[in-house]
Design an enzyme around this catalytic site. Structure first.
Site, short mmCIF file in Angstrom:
data_model
loop_
_atom_site.label_atom_id
_atom_site.label_comp_id
_atom_site.label_asym_id
_atom_site.label_seq_id
_atom_site.Cartn_x
_atom_site.Cartn_y
_atom_site.Cartn_z
N ASP A 282 0.79 -1.23 0.00
CA ASP A 282 0.00 0.00 0.00
C ASP A 282 0.83 1.28 0.00
OD1 ASP A 282 -2.64 -1.32 0.30
OD2 ASP A 282 -1.76 -2.01 2.18
N ASP B 17 -6.64 -4.29 -5.10
CA ASP B 17 -6.26 -3.04 -4.42
C ASP B 17 -4.92 -2.49 -4.92
OD1 ASP B 17 -7.65 -5.08 -2.88
OD2 ASP B 17 -7.69 -3.72 -1.18
#
Length: 375
Positions: free
Chosen positions: A97, A152
């Site tokens: 991330d 994601d």
């Protein structure tokens, strides 16, 4: 932007942004140097697990959006402070991330100041994320396992494109492109929906199956994952100008628009059984709507079709109109510490279900800022 917002929308969006500023200002006073992920009964100090620590860039990122809209030196000072608290994570190899963390913090900071040390952090974060690349399979592994690819990651791969372009590093660009191609081939479906996860054979690199952690089923259309893909491929197209990437984002947008409920706020999974109660049934996810609204505003500028551009903006603004209403904006809920109600983090783990979630806050603020600052 194909057309400007109305005066009524501008007033409602500005009011919502003013409320958001107040909520974030209160958060940093009440919970200093704390990066929350989700609320529990509207309070940010949650006792539950994190699952993974991936959201710090959203709190600091909101501060940068407030600074962009207002020019406030106070918001810049807060944004710099909270961004600096994240700087050590440029070397964090435990998450997928780093785009979420650094593109929303150090990139606006660098764009504002031109400080080369900030650029170095961005490039290092891109290099660190690229270390997750699996040669057999040609994808960036998720945080859960080396054989796992998450949708994601499409929101994070842009930092590798950024680092590759800014550092003139063809190897980084090759990693980023390969990941996008593998994701498109394996977990973006022909109808524009997406799986949450793809599983690969580590010995051969062969793609094995689509699975999920957060969706209803392996073959369902988890709403937030679809929003990640729509927005992510739009960002990637901004770097590559490759029509294939734009086509995927528009395919995602088509599925989103065709399956969006009449009230313009998605349920947590487009295949959820709406005859069942929340959380597995008729549970809204305002955060997915905020992400998609922000992505659609960008896509409206990118598409070559004027008709699509008008449709993307119309749907994005319709979603924002719903989210600034009292049903979703927490302005009338005394004691609620978040901005946007009825978000969802992880249904199966019962984390942040029907609560405020930090990415919902950020993308809501980002989308509203794009709408009011458009020229």
């Amino acid at each position: 932007m194909p057309e400007t917002i109305t005066s009524e929308q501008r007033q409602a969006y500005d009011t919502a942004l003013d409320f958001a500023e107040g909520q974030v200002a209160a958060l940093v006073v009440n919970h200093p140097d704390y990066f929350p992920i989700y609320t529990v009964e509207g309070k940010w100090r949650h006792p539950g697990e994190l699952w993974t620590d991936w959201t710090g860039g959203f709190l600091a990122g909101m501060m940068w959006r407030f600074q962009q809209r207002t020019g406030s030196a106070a918001w810049q000072e807060r944004a710099e402070h909270y961004s600096k608290l994240l700087e050590h994570r440029q070397h964090d190899r435990n998450v997928h991330d780093l785009g979420f963390i650094f593109l929303n913090t150090y990139r606006p900071w660098y764009q504002l100041t031109g400080d080369p040390q900030l650029q170095e952090v961005l490039i290092q974060a891109g290099r660190t994320l690229a270390m997750r690349f699996q040669e057999k399979g040609q994808y960036l592994r998720s945080f859960v396992a080396p054989e796992s690819l998450f949708i994601d990651i499409m929101m994070n791969v842009p930092i590798i494109f950024y680092a590759g372009q800014e550092a003139n590093d063809p190897a980084l660009l090759a990693v980023a492109l390969a990941h996008c191609d593998t994701t498109a081939r394996t977990i973006v479906r022909p109808d524009g929906s997406t799986a949450h996860e793809g599983i690969f054979d580590l010995e051969t690199g062969e793609f094995l199956r689509q699975t999920t952690h957060q969706g209803l089923r392996d073959d369902s259309a988890w709403a937030r994952g679809l929003a990640w893909s729509l927005y992510g491929y739009s960002q990637v197209y901004g770097f590559t100008q490759d029509a294939q990437h734009l086509e995927i984002a528009e395919r995602n947008a088509r599925y989103w628009i065709d399956h969006l409920p009449a009230d313009n706020v998605p349920y947590w999974d487009f295949d959820a059984d709406l005859t069942l109660p929340p959380p597995r049934g008729a549970q809204k996810d305002s955060s997915a709507g905020a992400i998609a609204a922000s992505g659609l505003l960008d896509l409206a500028r990118q598409t070559e079709s004027p008709d699509k551009a008008a449709e993307y903006q119309r749907v994005a603004l319709a979603m924002l109109d719903a989210l600034v209403s009292p049903a979703y904006l927490a302005a009338s809920d005394a004691g609620w510490e978040g901005i946007l109600k009825h978000g969802v983090y992880h249904t199966d783990k019962n984390l942040g279900v029907d609560e405020s979630v930090m990415w919902g806050e950020f993308f809501f603020v980002e989308a509203l800022t794009k709408a009011v600052m458009a020229r």
